[in-house]
Design a protein around this motif. Structure first.
Motif, short mmCIF file in Angstrom:
data_model
loop_
_atom_site.label_atom_id
_atom_site.label_comp_id
_atom_site.label_asym_id
_atom_site.label_seq_id
_atom_site.Cartn_x
_atom_site.Cartn_y
_atom_site.Cartn_z
N THR A 34 0.76 -1.15 -18.02
CA THR A 34 0.32 -1.78 -19.27
C THR A 34 -1.16 -1.60 -19.48
OG1 THR A 34 1.83 -3.51 -18.53
CG2 THR A 34 0.67 -3.90 -20.59
N LYS A 35 -1.90 -1.78 -18.40
CA LYS A 35 -3.36 -1.71 -18.53
C LYS A 35 -3.83 -0.29 -18.78
CE LYS A 35 -4.70 -5.89 -16.15
NZ LYS A 35 -5.30 -6.45 -14.92
N LEU A 36 -3.14 0.65 -18.20
CA LEU A 36 -3.48 2.05 -18.44
C LEU A 36 -3.45 2.36 -19.93
CD1 LEU A 36 -1.65 4.34 -15.83
CD2 LEU A 36 -4.07 4.32 -16.38
N ILE A 37 -2.42 1.82 -20.58
CA ILE A 37 -2.23 2.12 -22.00
C ILE A 37 -3.35 1.55 -22.84
CG2 ILE A 37 -0.73 1.68 -23.97
CD1 ILE A 37 1.59 1.84 -21.90
N VAL A 38 -3.84 0.36 -22.46
CA VAL A 38 -4.90 -0.23 -23.28
C VAL A 38 -6.28 0.19 -22.79
CG1 VAL A 38 -3.53 -2.16 -24.08
CG2 VAL A 38 -4.87 -2.38 -21.98
N GLY A 39 -6.36 1.30 -22.07
CA GLY A 39 -7.66 1.91 -21.83
C GLY A 39 -8.41 1.41 -20.61
N GLU A 40 -7.74 1.16 -19.51
CA GLU A 40 -8.46 0.81 -18.30
C GLU A 40 -8.46 1.99 -17.33
OE1 GLU A 40 -7.76 -2.97 -16.60
OE2 GLU A 40 -7.86 -4.00 -18.53
N ILE A 41 -9.53 2.06 -16.59
CA ILE A 41 -9.63 3.13 -15.60
C ILE A 41 -9.30 2.55 -14.23
CG2 ILE A 41 -11.17 4.81 -14.54
CD1 ILE A 41 -12.94 4.47 -17.09
N PHE A 42 -8.40 3.19 -13.54
CA PHE A 42 -8.00 2.68 -12.23
C PHE A 42 -8.58 3.53 -11.10
CE2 PHE A 42 -4.97 0.46 -14.74
CZ PHE A 42 -4.71 -0.69 -14.02
N ILE A 43 -8.98 2.83 -10.08
CA ILE A 43 -9.40 3.52 -8.85
C ILE A 43 -8.54 2.97 -7.71
CG2 ILE A 43 -11.30 3.98 -7.25
CD1 ILE A 43 -13.18 3.31 -9.55
N TYR A 44 -7.99 3.89 -6.97
CA TYR A 44 -7.19 3.42 -5.84
C TYR A 44 -7.67 4.10 -4.57
CZ TYR A 44 -3.33 2.30 -2.82
OH TYR A 44 -2.58 1.83 -1.76
N ILE A 45 -7.90 3.29 -3.59
CA ILE A 45 -8.30 3.82 -2.29
C ILE A 45 -7.08 3.73 -1.40
CG2 ILE A 45 -9.92 3.57 -0.38
CD1 ILE A 45 -11.61 1.88 -2.48
N GLU A 46 -6.81 4.85 -0.76
CA GLU A 46 -5.56 4.94 -0.04
C GLU A 46 -5.40 3.80 0.97
OE1 GLU A 46 -2.89 8.74 1.14
OE2 GLU A 46 -4.84 8.60 2.13
N ASN A 47 -4.16 3.34 1.02
CA ASN A 47 -3.75 2.29 1.95
C ASN A 47 -4.39 0.92 1.70
OD1 ASN A 47 -1.98 3.96 3.29
ND2 ASN A 47 -3.64 4.78 4.59
N GLU A 48 -5.01 0.79 0.53
CA GLU A 48 -5.48 -0.56 0.18
C GLU A 48 -4.32 -1.32 -0.45
OE1 GLU A 48 -8.25 -2.32 0.43
OE2 GLU A 48 -9.49 -0.80 1.40
N ASN A 49 -4.49 -2.63 -0.58
CA ASN A 49 -3.41 -3.44 -1.11
C ASN A 49 -3.37 -3.51 -2.64
OD1 ASN A 49 -2.01 -4.19 1.14
ND2 ASN A 49 -3.41 -5.89 1.60
N GLU A 50 -4.49 -3.08 -3.22
CA GLU A 50 -4.48 -3.17 -4.67
C GLU A 50 -5.35 -2.09 -5.30
OE1 GLU A 50 -5.73 -6.68 -3.31
OE2 GLU A 50 -7.13 -5.21 -2.52
N ALA A 51 -5.09 -1.86 -6.54
CA ALA A 51 -5.90 -0.88 -7.27
C ALA A 51 -6.96 -1.66 -8.04
CB ALA A 51 -5.03 -0.09 -8.24
N ILE A 52 -8.10 -1.02 -8.26
CA ILE A 52 -9.17 -1.67 -9.01
C ILE A 52 -9.24 -1.05 -10.39
CG2 ILE A 52 -11.64 -2.21 -9.03
CD1 ILE A 52 -10.17 -3.36 -6.62
N PRO A 94 0.81 -1.21 0.00
CA PRO A 94 0.00 0.00 0.00
C PRO A 94 0.85 1.27 0.00
CG PRO A 94 0.12 -0.94 2.19
CD PRO A 94 0.86 -1.87 1.31
N THR A 95 0.24 2.31 -0.45
CA THR A 95 0.96 3.56 -0.53
C THR A 95 -0.02 4.72 -0.39
OG1 THR A 95 2.37 4.88 -1.95
CG2 THR A 95 0.75 3.51 -3.05
N THR A 96 0.51 5.89 -0.32
CA THR A 96 -0.37 7.05 -0.26
C THR A 96 -0.68 7.53 -1.65
OG1 THR A 96 1.49 8.52 -0.18
CG2 THR A 96 0.60 7.80 1.95
#
Lengths: 497, 378, 340
Positions: free
Chosen positions: A97-115, A12-14
């Protein structure tokens, strides 16, 4: 793609840290959109590349995200947002890689992974009429650069669970999706296995196009002949798949690859099938004769005029002699000159926009030809000969074979210019031996002539009447030899009242 | 693989300049050749050439040369032409009458030996000298004289019949035991060449000739003949009572000239008596009547019968004349000897023996004429 | 190409009977060959001979075969080049012609046995259209030339049959390709067909030649079969003999290829020479010989020699071989029964 190795355990990160890292990766690229906000006390970040995604989908996503009065976690995000398929990603490399092929990421602070949500928007060409392999009858759409569209077309044509569309990824640095397509109840296992093996064993950085892939996986690259069929016509593709061949489609390429191929399969056109069998057969035979003529006619002229005047009857000889009299070059040079001119015209015609190209053809064909004869640079008989051979080479349904034919002519002209008929025969024998040495996916290139298979033989040269067309090519040992029982097909016509 | 291509490239490069090309425009292509023996051991050849010169419209040329052999005469002739003479398309070979009487085998030998010379070139004899025939003023003949003569031969015969005598035919007949070759003879008539006679050869020597009117009869004896015009002259007398008696029709002569279209003739010769040298030649002829010099009423079936009879008689008498002539000259152009040879069996017949026997043979001609049609009027 | 002449010289108008006799003989030899081969499971003649006569004599006999094939190979080169020389290019050097042929043969054999067979197969069918052109000589045939029939004596006919041999040689290659054939049951039928066809070809050519040429002429003409085509003409093409001569390359090439292959196989089996080298060396020697030997007499002499050699090696030797195989089998059986 392979940039600096990002160390494991990034999360996790800020949010700030994430932003910094990502921006570093996209240095000098002002593409990344990174927005962070606070919802119900939790810090959220949404990042994507704007032109790679569908913006109204993003709006929807954000609306649901912000309207809910609850605290989001990765788990709830995944389970409760009914939009597309959310995926968890924890590796930074994958995120990139996924950003480039058009995925939208959501990250909630201090979680272990991005969705991430796959909401890519991809610009693609509409379906258009085939350009290089145009048909008079039959379906006219061509494959496009979009693999999804192509698969869609094929799936709609072959609505059978037997159709297998195996996905493979080729290319180490710039990976590219490749689909291997076949009918599992029909295609020969050996062929499927060979093709799969060849695709898997390929160890290249990238695949530029299907045509390039075809060259990577063909049997011999020093060979003159194209060993894999390539087509832009879905109907041809489907037709051959149904015959038990193995097809390959490549992402971002409007060309399908088919294997195994024979010299005769390049001379076939699906149009033969759409016509009545008599005309279909006639046109197919015409094409075969045309290809042969195209290869042989100019060398023949050169050989006869340089060495074997005896072979022409006196009347014809007089007219050839008269037209040759004013030409200052030997026949060999004359022929090479004119062939070169024709090739120039063709190449220029292919590079220019269609309308200009047509004008080009007329200017080249009529004006230059006439001028060349008037100037005494060539004999008018040679003009006829060369024009005929050019015309004949256009009849090849496959552009690839057409280009081979164009190329083969030149050594043959040289040989006949030096050695007359003996040289020409040498060249032709060499060509046949070369063809015999050619393999396509491990099969002989001259099937069914060699190895001879009598039941296939007729079907190759003649488009059989539809009810006799009930068999697949025996030489390839398909799992299902018969397309339909012959008797039943016959029976339909004589239905009882 | 790559090695092969390199090797192939090397191979190609060694080929350059291997054989001297014979480009059409650099050749004087011989179309017709005449051979005359003008003196002992001096041969004169007259050649009609095609040559393609950019500066002139005239594509035919005549050159001549002398030498001890045909080839040396050719070389000599080549000095007159700025083109390299090429013999690959000779269509016609003509010998002067005197030359032919002295024997032409020596000249044929060179033709036969050289593989570049076509086998289907025609051979003919000139009534005067070959040179005179080939040197005719060209204004009367619109085309190349060699081609003109070749056309005459080609047009006046179908298939492989006389006067189309090719080199191959001639050699074949020359070597066949019990058969002598024939050659067409051309004469100059009003400054134009004209097919005038059948030259009867004894081996390779010209012995005498038959008039050109006998050509059809000659061919009918040799092979199946179809679709030619047959002219027969028969006496008027047997038709006296069937003649149409109109005031305005007068009877001019005793001879009835007729022309008919020969539909098909078929001949067969058999040996009747080996020791007495008796042969029988059967010939069946089917005719369509085309022209009668007198108006005869053909309504009566009997008239047709009489007509057929008279035709038969006429043909028989003409054959007998021809045979007598052949026997006199001792040239067996009909090839009775070949039939005799077949039956000679073990004791092989030699050409010399047949020469002795031939003048004594007797032939029984059996002609069967059938008139199928007689035109649109009665 | 020149066969009709030689047969005719001996057997005269009954030459066709000689050819029939040869055919019967050939069928007999093939039967014998197959009987020998069936005794072994998957062996070629090189192996069989070593098995029968021991290492030394077996190898020696193998060498004799290699020599025979080598000389045959050279005669094929020589004869074809001579024909091209006479009919097409009197000035072209034989070296160039030979090297081109050798290149084709090498390129084929390098492709492996399957390409060699493919060539033989395809080049068998491609020149078949030449038959149609023979209509013209046939129409000019004089059937009187065949009469009287059955005139030749028995010895004449047998001699004629012997002369035919050179043109039908080649079927003995069965001894060497047998292990490579997959469908062994069909071998006999196809071999019989093949031999009958080649006899039929020789026969047709001879019959037409006899009819077309007069007897005296035929004994003079060197390549009667090609000369037959000289008089064929169409409105757009004449002098088909040119075409026939070059088309003949397609008939010559399979001969070259199979001979070259058999030789290289033999060298590999007997002396362990890798085909990679032997092919190049043999082709080089052939090209060299073909460009040195130019005289008609020499070529004729070598061809005659190989025809005689072939007669003994191909038409007589297999009978003895069969005898040996049987004897050996008998002995072997006795031995094994004694041991038991």
């Amino acid at each position: 793609m392979r940039r600096r190795k990002v160390k494991q355990g990034f999360f996790p990160t800020t949010i700030n840290q994430l932003k910094e890292t990502l921006e570093k990766q996209f240095e000098n690229n002002s593409d990344l959109m990174f927005s962070s906000f606070t919802h119900q006390g939790k810090k959220l970040a949404v990042f994507y590349i704007p032109y790679q995604i569908e913006s109204n989908k993003l709006e929807k996503l954000l609306k649901t995200l912000l309207s809910e009065e609850k605290e989001w976690t990765s788990e709830t995000l995944l389970n409760e947002i009914p939009l597309g398929s959310g995926k968890k990603t924890s590796d930074l490399q994958q995120i990139l890689t996924k950003l480039i092929v058009g995925e939208i990421f959501i990250y909630i602070e201090n979680e272990n992974e991005a969705i991430s949500y796959q909401e890519e928007s991809r610009e693609k060409r509409n379906l258009e009429k085939a350009e290089t392999e145009s048909l008079v009858l039959g379906p006219k759409i061509a494959f496009t650069e979009s693999l999804e569209t192509n698969l869609n077309i094929i799936r709609w044509e072959i609505r059978s669970p037997d159709l297998v569309l195996e996905e493979l990824t080729i290319g180490k640095d710039l990976p590219c999706k490749v689909r291997m397509i076949y009918l599992k109840t029909v295609a020969n296992d050996q062929d499927i296995q060979t093709m799969r093996q060849r695709l898997q064993d390929l160890d290249v950085d990238m695949v530029e196009d299907a045509a390039v892939l075809a060259q990577y996986i063909e049997d011999s690259e020093t060979n003159l002949f194209p060993q894999l069929e390539t087509t832009e016509l879905p109907d041809r593709f489907i037709f051959e798949i149904n015959e038990g061949k193995v097809g390959v489609l490549v992402e971002n390429s409007p060309t399908g690859i088919l294997a195994p191929a024979t010299i005769f399969s390049f001379l076939k056109s699906t149009e033969d099938l759409y016509m009545r069998w008599q005309t279909g057969s006639f046109l197919r035979l015409l094409r075969m004769i045309a290809i042969f003529l195209s290869i042989i006619i100019t060398p023949l002229y050169v050989a006869i005029v340089s060495f074997h005047y005896g072979i022409i009857p006196t009347q014809l000889l007089v007219s050839i002699g008269k037209s040759r009299a004013a030409v200052p070059f030997p026949p060999l040079v004359e022929a090479l000159l004119l062939e070169f001119l024709i090739e120039l015209l063709r190449e220029a015609g292919a590079r220019l926009p269609t309308k200009v190209g047509q004008t080009m053809g007329i200017v080249g064909g009529i004006v230059i030809g006439q001028a060349a004869v008037d100037a005494g640079l060539t004999s008018n008989i040679l003009i006829i000969v060369v024009a005929m051979s050019a015309l004949a080479s256009f009849t090849a349904p496959s552009y690839l074979l057409g280009t081979t034919v164009r190329l083969v002519r030149f050594p043959l002209i040289l040989l006949s210019g030096f050695l007359g008929f003996y040289g020409l025969m040498f060249g032709l024998c060499l060509l046949i031996i070369h063809m015999l040495r050619t393999k396509s996916l491990g099969h002989s290139y001259l099937i069914p002539v060699y190895p001879l298979n009598i039941s296939d033989f007729l079907g190759v040269f003649i488009r059989l009447p539809i009810r006799y067309n009930y068999k697949r090519m025996e030489s390839y040992h398909p799992k299902k030899l018969f397309r339909f029982p012959k008797k039943e097909a016959l029976g339909k016509k004589h239905m009882k009242k | 693989m790559l090695k092969h291509f390199v090797l192939f490239g090397l191979l190609l490069s060694t080929l350059t300049g291997c054989i001297a090309a014979q480009e059409v425009e650099s050749l004087g292509i011989i179309n017709a050749r005449g051979v005359d023996e003008i003196d002992e051991n001096v041969i004169e050849t007259t050649l009609i050439l095609f040559q393609f010169d950019s500066q002139s419209d005239q594509i035919t040329k005549k050159v001549s040369g002398q030498g001890a052999t045909v080839k040396s005469a050719l070389n000599d002739a080549n000095r007159e032409s700025n083109f390299k003479l090429a013999p690959g398309k000779i269509e016609l070979e003509i010998y002067g009458k005197e030359t032919a009487e002295g024997g032409i085998f020596n000249y044929l030998d060179t033709l036969n030996r050289d593989a570049t010379i076509p086998d289907n070139l025609n051979i003919a004899i000139s009534d005067t000298t070959a040179k005179a025939l080939l040197s005719l003023n060209k204004e009367d003949v619109a085309m190349n004289l060699g081609q003109y003569l070749h056309r005459i031969i080609a047009e006046s015969s179908s298939d492989h019949l006389f006067p189309r005598v090719t080199l191959q035919d001639f050699i074949s007949h020359l070597y066949d035991v019990g058969k002598d070759p024939v050659l067409p003879i051309f004469e100059i008539h009003d400054n134009l060449p004209k097919l005038s006679a059948i030259g009867l050869m004894q081996d390779d020597k010209l012995m005498g000739s038959l008039p050109s009117s006998d050509i059809n009869l000659f061919n009918m004896h040799m092979e199946t003949v179809k679709k030619v015009i047959l002219n027969l002259d028969i006496p008027v007398q047997p038709f006296e009572k069937y003649l149409e008696k109109e005031d305005f029709i007068r009877i001019d002569s005793d001879v009835l000239h007729t022309s008919s279209n020969l539909i098909k003739s078929r001949s067969k010769t058999t040996l009747m008596d080996k020791d007495a040298l008796k042969f029988k030649t059967k010939l069946s002829v089917k005719l369509d009547l085309l022209e009668l010099s007198e108006k005869i009423l053909l309504t009566d079936k009997q008239v047709i019968d009489i007509l057929e009879k008279e035709f038969e008689k006429n043909i028989i008498s003409r054959y007998e004349t021809i045979l007598a002539k052949m026997q006199e000259l001792n040239t067996d152009a009909f090839g009775y000897g070949t039939i005799y040879r077949i039956h000679a069996k073990k004791n092989k017949l030699s050409a010399a023996e047949w020469r002795k026997l031939f003048p004594n043979i007797q032939v029984d001609f059996q002609i069967d004429v059938e008139i199928i049609q007689h035109g649109s009027i009665m | 190409m020149g066969v009709p002449r030689f047969i005719f010289k001996v057997a005269h108008q009954d030459a066709w009977i000689s050819i029939l006799v040869t055919l019967v003989w050939m069928l007999l030899v093939i039967q014998v060959m197959l009987m020998i081969l069936k005794q072994y499971k998957n062996a070629d003649l090189y192996g069989i001979q070593v098995d029968l006569f021991g290492k030394w004599i077996g190898k020696l006999l193998g060498t004799v075969y290699i020599f025979f094939y080598f000389v045959s190979l050279v005669t094929v080169y020589l004869n074809y080049i001579e024909v091209v020389h006479v009919f097409l290019y009197p000035t072209l050097s034989p070296f160039v012609m030979a090297i081109l042929l050798a290149f084709l043969a090498l390129y084929t054999v390098m492709g492996g046995f399957h390409v060699a067979v493919g060539i033989s197969f395809i080049f068998f069918f491609l020149p078949q259209w030449l038959w149609f052109l023979l209509y013209d000589p046939i129409s000019r045939m004089d059937f009187d030339h065949f009469l009287p029939m059955f005139d030749a004596s028995f010895t004449q006919i047998m001699k004629g049959a012997k002369v035919t041999i050179y043109s039908v040689l080649g079927f003995e290659i069965l001894f060497f390709i047998y292990p490579y054939l997959s469908n062994k049951k069909k071998v006999r039928r196809s071999a019989f067909w093949a031999v009958s066809f080649s006899s039929f070809v020789v026969m047709t050519c001879t019959v037409i030649s006899i009819g077309y040429f007069s007897p005296h002429d035929l004994s003079d003409v060197n390549w009667s079969v090609i000369t037959l085509y000289k008089s064929v003409s169409f409105s757009f093409i004449e002098r088909l003999d040119y075409i026939v001569v070059v088309e003949w390359m397609m008939i010559v090439l399979p001969n070259l290829v199979l001979l070259l292959w058999v030789i290289s196989q033999g060298l590999k089996r007997i002396y362990n020479v890798p085909p990679k080298y032997s092919l190049y060396i043999i082709s080089a020697i052939c090209v060299l010989l073909a460009s040195i030997i130019k005289k008609y007499d020499t070529i004729h002499f070598i061809t005659n020699f190989i025809a005689k050699f072939g007669f003994w090696l191909v038409f007589i030797y297999p009978f003895f071989l069969l005898l040996f195989v049987w004897i050996k089998k008998l002995l072997f059986r006795k031995e094994s029964s004694q041991n038991a």
